[in-house]
Design a protein around this motif. Structure first.
Motif, PDB file in Angstrom:
ATOM      1  N   GLU A  39       8.073   3.303  -9.568  1.00 52.14           N
ATOM      2  CA  GLU A  39       7.559   1.995  -9.170  1.00 52.14           C
ATOM      3  C   GLU A  39       8.480   1.341  -8.152  1.00 52.14           C
ATOM      4  O   GLU A  39       9.707   1.479  -8.221  1.00 52.14           O
ATOM      5  N   VAL A  40       7.887   0.615  -7.205  1.00 54.44           N
ATOM      6  CA  VAL A  40       8.647  -0.177  -6.244  1.00 54.44           C
ATOM      7  C   VAL A  40       8.271  -1.639  -6.424  1.00 54.44           C
ATOM      8  O   VAL A  40       7.091  -2.000  -6.359  1.00 54.44           O
ATOM      9  N   ARG A  41       9.268  -2.483  -6.681  1.00 54.45           N
ATOM     10  CA  ARG A  41       9.048  -3.933  -6.780  1.00 54.45           C
ATOM     11  C   ARG A  41       9.431  -4.560  -5.455  1.00 54.45           C
ATOM     12  O   ARG A  41      10.588  -4.498  -5.049  1.00 54.45           O
ATOM     13  N   ALA A  44       0.832  -1.205   0.000  1.00 54.40           N
ATOM     14  CA  ALA A  44       0.000   0.000   0.000  1.00 54.40           C
ATOM     15  C   ALA A  44       0.866   1.254   0.000  1.00 54.40           C
ATOM     16  O   ALA A  44       0.546   2.254  -0.662  1.00 54.40           O
ATOM     17  N   CYS A  45       1.980   1.217   0.750  1.00 57.01           N
ATOM     18  CA  CYS A  45       2.920   2.349   0.732  1.00 57.01           C
ATOM     19  C   CYS A  45       3.539   2.518  -0.656  1.00 57.01           C
ATOM     20  O   CYS A  45       3.691   3.643  -1.152  1.00 57.01           O
ATOM     21  N   ALA A  46       3.899   1.394  -1.281  1.00 50.41           N
ATOM     22  CA  ALA A  46       4.487   1.459  -2.616  1.00 50.41           C
ATOM     23  C   ALA A  46       3.499   2.043  -3.620  1.00 50.41           C
ATOM     24  O   ALA A  46       3.876   2.835  -4.499  1.00 50.41           O
ATOM     25  N   ASP A  47       2.237   1.670  -3.484  1.00 48.77           N
ATOM     26  CA  ASP A  47       1.208   2.212  -4.378  1.00 48.77           C
ATOM     27  C   ASP A  47       1.056   3.718  -4.174  1.00 48.77           C
ATOM     28  O   ASP A  47       0.921   4.487  -5.144  1.00 48.77           O
ATOM     29  N   ALA A  48       1.069   4.149  -2.910  1.00 50.01           N
ATOM     30  CA  ALA A  48       0.946   5.576  -2.618  1.00 50.01           C
ATOM     31  C   ALA A  48       2.155   6.336  -3.135  1.00 50.01           C
ATOM     32  O   ALA A  48       2.034   7.453  -3.662  1.00 50.01           O
ATOM     33  N   TYR A  49       3.327   5.743  -2.998  1.00 54.76           N
ATOM     34  CA  TYR A  49       4.569   6.370  -3.489  1.00 54.76           C
ATOM     35  C   TYR A  49       4.546   6.509  -5.009  1.00 54.76           C
ATOM     36  O   TYR A  49       4.913   7.558  -5.559  1.00 54.76           O
ATOM     37  N   GLN A  50       4.080   5.470  -5.693  1.00 49.63           N
ATOM     38  CA  GLN A  50       4.022   5.537  -7.155  1.00 49.63           C
ATOM     39  C   GLN A  50       3.015   6.590  -7.610  1.00 49.63           C
ATOM     40  O   GLN A  50       3.260   7.325  -8.575  1.00 49.63           O
ATOM     41  N   GLU A  51       1.902   6.668  -6.913  1.00 50.19           N
ATOM     42  CA  GLU A  51       0.904   7.669  -7.267  1.00 50.19           C
ATOM     43  C   GLU A  51       1.452   9.078  -7.078  1.00 50.19           C
ATOM     44  O   GLU A  51       1.173   9.985  -7.873  1.00 50.19           O
TER      45      GLU A  51
END
Length: 455
Positions: free
Chosen positions: A69-71, A57-64
């Motif tokens: 992108e975070v893998r 969820a943090c990775a999704d927020a960061y990408q937004e």
């Protein structure tokens, strides 16, 4: 700014030797890929499957927010460190990874981590915005900063109210317990009462059979090696003792002191009395959650990272109580915190640092807290976790009150941790089994301190 590299051939050999030693007790690893935060993509590793949804969820927020992108790759604990160590030795691995204060000193001395003070996104982070002491844990002896705090953990007592009721005890009886290394105080009284042999006789009743126990009053995951994070450290701390002479980057251990030796004699003596599973039983069932879930143990001290696991047990009415107060007059828990570190071999250190800074922000840590798995390192994240746990009917104040009151002691932080562990584990196991006396630790302590004489 450029990454710190291990260019000197002798340093590379030292890195291979030292890091490989850190992995000798782990399972064999598989091939790992090369590091590279390129084209707006960051590779991030963690080990806790329970935390994976929160960090996705943090990775999704960061990408937004950034378009980057975070893998995320998640491995079980043992495989994680084996793969990571092999990757760092090979100059590969993730750009960013979840790190442990007990592991990172050796990575620092081998030049495997970037100093976060040299990267714009992380150099500007205010250390005082985290709970006291968490940022300082990641400060190296060279003045560098090698991990942004992500969470903290403390220890409390998990117990089954069903077992408590059968023993004629109540939740109130679990509050304000006292302990001492001579007779165990009211804490040992409760442990004995919760212990039941196969004939239904309790540990505090005449005729109790310590050789044939149906339910142990207290469970354990083993000897705890040199750390004893959830096994015995809380008792030793409550005498005023600490593992090392200095809080951070110590060069002397203190296992030769009577306080810890008396504590360990009491602790492992519980197994001899039949109140705690003996070594051979724990060898086949070291899962403390399973011990409580199966009825093998009525109570176990353990870390806040297992709250959700204990709460999910079927047939268990979970209670959580504070640790007992020791000779210092209050409970003392080990205070540990994970952090996020950057691989020195990353192809894009600034992009990696931006992700690490986001991981340490209120935005991400409040997201993590809302998942009710761990206590994030920032107060706002912790409050989110307390609220989320509360919505599930779980009172987590036995864990958080320790931090608020300052009744904590840091995880022992020193170089040569893998060698110390390899030296201490068989000794502590031997004490648990009954093949060694606690006085053995005086001689072993000299061996540990000799590791630092030429540093």
């Amino acid at each position: 700014m450029s990454a710190v590299r291990i260019n000197d051939a002798r340093k590379k050999i030292a890195a291979v030797t030292g890091l490989a030693a850190a992995a000798t007790t782990l399972a064999a690893c598989s091939t790992v890929g090369a590091s590279g935060a390129t084209d707006g993509v960051v590779d991030y590793w963690l080990w806790d499957a329970n935390q994976l949804p929160a960090y996705q969820a943090c990775a999704d927020a960061y990408q937004e927010e950034t378009g980057n992108e975070v893998r995320i790759s998640q491995y079980n604990f043992d495989d994680y460190w084996n793969k990571l160590t092999a990757a760092l030795v090979a100059g590969a691995g993730p750009d960013v990874f979840t790190d442990h204060v007990g592991r990172y000193p050796e990575y620092v001395t081998r030049g495997a981590l970037l100093d976060l003070n040299t990267l714009e996104a992380t150099a500007s982070i205010d250390h005082d915005e985290f709970h006291p002491g968490l940022a300082e844990m990641w400060e190296g002896p060279d003045g560098g900063w090698y991990g942004v705090p992500k969470d903290f953990d403390t220890v409390a007592l998990f117990y089954d109210r069903n077992q408590l009721e059968e023993a004629g005890l109540t939740d109130e009886d679990m509050q304000n317990l006292t302990w001492n290394p001579q007779d165990g105080g009211t804490y040992e009284d409760v442990i004995a009462r919760l212990t039941v042999d196969e004939n239904g006789v309790r540990g505090d009743e005449e005729g109790f059979d310590p050789e044939n126990v149906a339910t142990y009053g207290i469970g354990t995951g083993g000897s705890g090696s040199y750390v004893g994070q959830t096994e015995w450290s809380q008792y030793a701390f409550s005498t005023g003792w600490h593992h090392t002479d200095e809080t951070l980057w110590a060069t002397e251990y203190q296992f030769d002191e009577p306080e810890v030796q008396d504590t360990l004699a009491w602790y492992f003596g519980l197994a001899e009395k039949g109140y705690m599973p003996p070594y051979d039983v724990v060898g086949t069932n070291s899962d403390v959650v399973g011990q409580v879930g199966s009825g093998m143990a009525a109570m176990v001290p353990n870390g806040s990272w297992l709250i959700t696991s204990f709460a999910a047990l079927e047939g268990v009415d979970l209670g959580i109580a504070p640790l007992p107060s020791g000779p210092v007059g209050h409970p003392v828990s080990m205070y540990n915190g994970l952090g996020d570190s950057i691989n020195a071999e990353t192809d894009n250190p600034e992009l990696a640092a931006e992700w690490v800074a986001f991981l340490g922000s209120d935005t991400c840590q409040e997201i993590v807290g809302s998942y009710a798995v761990v206590f994030p390192a920032r107060p706002a994240g912790t409050e989110a976790a307390i609220e989320a746990f509360g919505e599930q009917g779980i009172d987590v104040t036995p864990f958080t009150d320790l931090v608020d009151a300052g009744h904590t002691a840091l995880y022992p932080l020193a170089d040569h941790a893998s060698t110390v562990d390899a030296t201490m584990l068989p000794v502590m196991d031997g004490i648990y089994i009954g093949q060694r006396d606690v006085e053995t630790l005086t001689e072993v302590n000299e061996q540990l301190n000799a590791l630092y004489e030429n540093d």
